[in-house]
Design a protein around this motif. Structure first.
Motif, PDB file in Angstrom:
ATOM      1  N   ASP A 139       0.805  -1.227   0.000  1.00 26.57           N
ATOM      2  CA  ASP A 139       0.000   0.000   0.000  1.00 26.57           C
ATOM      3  C   ASP A 139       0.839   1.278   0.000  1.00 26.57           C
ATOM      4  O   ASP A 139       0.430   2.300   0.575  1.00 26.57           O
ATOM      5  N   LEU A 140       2.017   1.253  -0.630  1.00 26.14           N
ATOM      6  CA  LEU A 140       2.768   2.495  -0.786  1.00 26.14           C
ATOM      7  C   LEU A 140       2.009   3.424  -1.731  1.00 26.14           C
ATOM      8  O   LEU A 140       1.415   2.977  -2.719  1.00 26.14           O
ATOM      9  N   PRO A 141       2.019   4.737  -1.458  1.00 24.51           N
ATOM     10  CA  PRO A 141       1.327   5.664  -2.362  1.00 24.51           C
ATOM     11  C   PRO A 141       2.020   5.733  -3.717  1.00 24.51           C
ATOM     12  O   PRO A 141       3.252   5.726  -3.792  1.00 24.51           O
ATOM     13  N   VAL A 142       1.246   5.790  -4.753  1.00 25.84           N
ATOM     14  CA  VAL A 142       1.785   5.838  -6.111  1.00 25.84           C
ATOM     15  C   VAL A 142       2.034   7.299  -6.492  1.00 25.84           C
ATOM     16  O   VAL A 142       1.126   8.133  -6.384  1.00 25.84           O
ATOM     17  N   PRO A 143       3.248   7.648  -6.920  1.00 26.04           N
ATOM     18  CA  PRO A 143       3.503   9.037  -7.309  1.00 26.04           C
ATOM     19  C   PRO A 143       2.751   9.408  -8.579  1.00 26.04           C
ATOM     20  O   PRO A 143       2.600   8.590  -9.490  1.00 26.04           O
ATOM     21  N   ALA A 144       2.278  10.632  -8.617  1.00 27.22           N
ATOM     22  CA  ALA A 144       1.552  11.126  -9.798  1.00 27.22           C
ATOM     23  C   ALA A 144       2.509  11.848 -10.723  1.00 27.22           C
ATOM     24  O   ALA A 144       3.526  12.402 -10.295  1.00 27.22           O
ATOM     25  N   ASP A 145       2.190  11.827 -12.008  1.00 25.10           N
ATOM     26  CA  ASP A 145       2.994  12.552 -12.990  1.00 25.10           C
ATOM     27  C   ASP A 145       2.608  14.023 -12.952  1.00 25.10           C
ATOM     28  O   ASP A 145       1.534  14.420 -13.410  1.00 25.10           O
ATOM     29  N   ASP A 146       3.491  14.836 -12.374  1.00 23.21           N
ATOM     30  CA  ASP A 146       3.222  16.270 -12.250  1.00 23.21           C
ATOM     31  C   ASP A 146       3.824  17.076 -13.388  1.00 23.21           C
ATOM     32  O   ASP A 146       3.819  18.313 -13.363  1.00 23.21           O
ATOM     33  N   GLY A 147       4.368  16.380 -14.393  1.00 23.28           N
ATOM     34  CA  GLY A 147       4.934  17.075 -15.548  1.00 23.28           C
ATOM     35  C   GLY A 147       6.302  17.663 -15.313  1.00 23.28           C
ATOM     36  O   GLY A 147       6.828  18.385 -16.175  1.00 23.28           O
ATOM     37  N   ALA A 148       6.932  17.360 -14.166  1.00 24.21           N
ATOM     38  CA  ALA A 148       8.204  17.990 -13.814  1.00 24.21           C
ATOM     39  C   ALA A 148       9.373  17.514 -14.670  1.00 24.21           C
ATOM     40  O   ALA A 148      10.453  18.100 -14.614  1.00 24.21           O
ATOM     41  N   ALA A 149       9.168  16.451 -15.469  1.00 21.29           N
ATOM     42  CA  ALA A 149      10.248  15.947 -16.328  1.00 21.29           C
ATOM     43  C   ALA A 149       9.923  16.070 -17.808  1.00 21.29           C
ATOM     44  O   ALA A 149      10.700  15.599 -18.648  1.00 21.29           O
ATOM     45  N   ASP A 150       8.821  16.706 -18.131  1.00 23.82           N
ATOM     46  CA  ASP A 150       8.394  16.781 -19.539  1.00 23.82           C
ATOM     47  C   ASP A 150       9.390  17.531 -20.422  1.00 23.82           C
ATOM     48  O   ASP A 150       9.461  17.281 -21.635  1.00 23.82           O
ATOM     49  N   HIS A 151      10.159  18.434 -19.833  1.00 21.04           N
ATOM     50  CA  HIS A 151      11.065  19.277 -20.623  1.00 21.04           C
ATOM     51  C   HIS A 151      12.404  18.606 -20.925  1.00 21.04           C
ATOM     52  O   HIS A 151      13.222  19.147 -21.674  1.00 21.04           O
ATOM     53  N   LEU A 152      12.649  17.417 -20.360  1.00 21.82           N
ATOM     54  CA  LEU A 152      13.997  16.846 -20.399  1.00 21.82           C
ATOM     55  C   LEU A 152      14.380  16.168 -21.720  1.00 21.82           C
ATOM     56  O   LEU A 152      15.536  16.306 -22.156  1.00 21.82           O
TER      57      LEU A 152
END
Length: 329
Positions: A139-152
């Protein structure tokens, strides 16, 4: 003046004044009624004793400084005897520091031996009392895609030089031909040290050791699929990372970025867990800000592909392997 006034002016307690007097450090006169009468000299001496005590010089060893003032010098340390007392106090502190450092190192050694006793790289072989960093809680929380790597993707790596656990230095914009896998992770746990409070509740935080083990177990397959190099990278010291490499038997080196220079250069996602004091004795330069979990595939100096967010971390090397096989050309 009365003793209470002296204590107030010098910033000490009445009890302290009486103690100084019992040692002969201040010598009030006696009035006809038997009361003590303290002078401005006594105030100066009392304040000097207090100042020296703050420096770590015991009250009982302040006489040379007071004698210097009584001789008419403007400063209590204008005399050779005062300077000699400074040297003696420094020597005492140095000896105490050495003794405390020796005791601390011995405690660390005992902790490490006890923590690693029976610790192996497979959960089935670990002692029942050992924390298991090679598996994940449910039951670890799943990280959400916040777009912080979209520019890479398509971004060139900066000309940063990072230290590696094998003693080498790696220049990021000179990785050479072929594909290089660089996986960024927050912090690997260490046997004998509790994880930061609330660590499991931070999406994407838990699982650094399991991720490292997964890259270890898939390392040969990753190379066969075209990865010329594999690096783990975090903000921990090289010595801290080296312990992880040795304990988990990793076939690749870790890179240390203690100042998060790569994060600043590429605007990479980070987070602040807020409770890292228990790790500071082992990695003193640890920052309050850690890397978010992210993996870059680098080719010819450019970021070709990015994995973010990553979940579950214990299966991530398999995800990288599948991508490499799908793009084997």
């Amino acid at each position: 003046m009365r003793i209470g006034e002296l204590a107030h002016q010098a910033g000490v307690t009445v009890k302290a004044v009486r103690y100084y007097e019992s040692l002969g450090l201040i010598t009030p006169t006696r009035l006809s009624n038997g009361y003590r009468d303290y002078s401005e000299v006594d105030v100066r001496h009392t304040a000097e004793i207090r100042a020296l005590a703050r420096l770590g010089i015991p009250v009982e060893r302040t006489q040379p400084f007071l004698d210097c003032l009584s001789a008419g010098h403007p400063h209590a340390d204008d005399c050779p005897a005062s300077l000699a007392e400074y040297r003696d106090a420094i020597a005492d502190l140095t000896a105490r520091i050495h003794g405390l450092t020796t005791r601390r190192d011995a405690l660390i050694a005992h902790l490490n031996r006890a923590a690693h006793r029976g610790c192996t790289t497979t959960p089935a072989d670990q002692g029942t009392d050992m924390p298991d960093f090679t598996s994940l809680p449910a039951d670890l929380p799943v990280p959400a895609d916040d777009g912080a790597a979209d520019h890479l993707p398509g971004t060139p790596l900066p000309p940063l030089v990072l230290r590696a656990t094998d003693g080498s230095t790696i220049t990021l914009d000179e990785l050479g031909p072929g594909r290089t896998v660089i996986y960024l992770y927050p912090l690997t746990g260490r046997p004998g040290i509790d994880l930061p409070e609330g660590w499991d509740a931070i999406p994407g935080a838990r699982g650094c050791s399991t991720e490292a083990c997964d890259f270890r177990d898939h390392y040969r397959d990753l190379v066969d699929a075209g990865a010329t190099q594999v690096f783990g990278c975090s903000s921990q010291d090289v010595d801290y990372q080296r312990e992880v490499v040795e304990r988990l038997h990793l076939p690749f080196p870790m890179l240390s970025d203690p100042n998060l220079e790569l994060a600043r250069a590429l605007d990479l996602p980070t987070f602040a867990p807020g409770d890292l004091d228990r790790y500071r004795p082992f990695t003193p330069n640890i920052r309050d800000e850690l890397y978010s979990r992210l993996t870059m595939i680098v080719r010819e100096g450019l970021i070709e592909h990015v994995f973010y967010p990553i979940f579950p971390p214990n299966e991530h090397a398999g995800q990288v392997l599948r991508w490499l096989r799908a793009h084997l050309h």
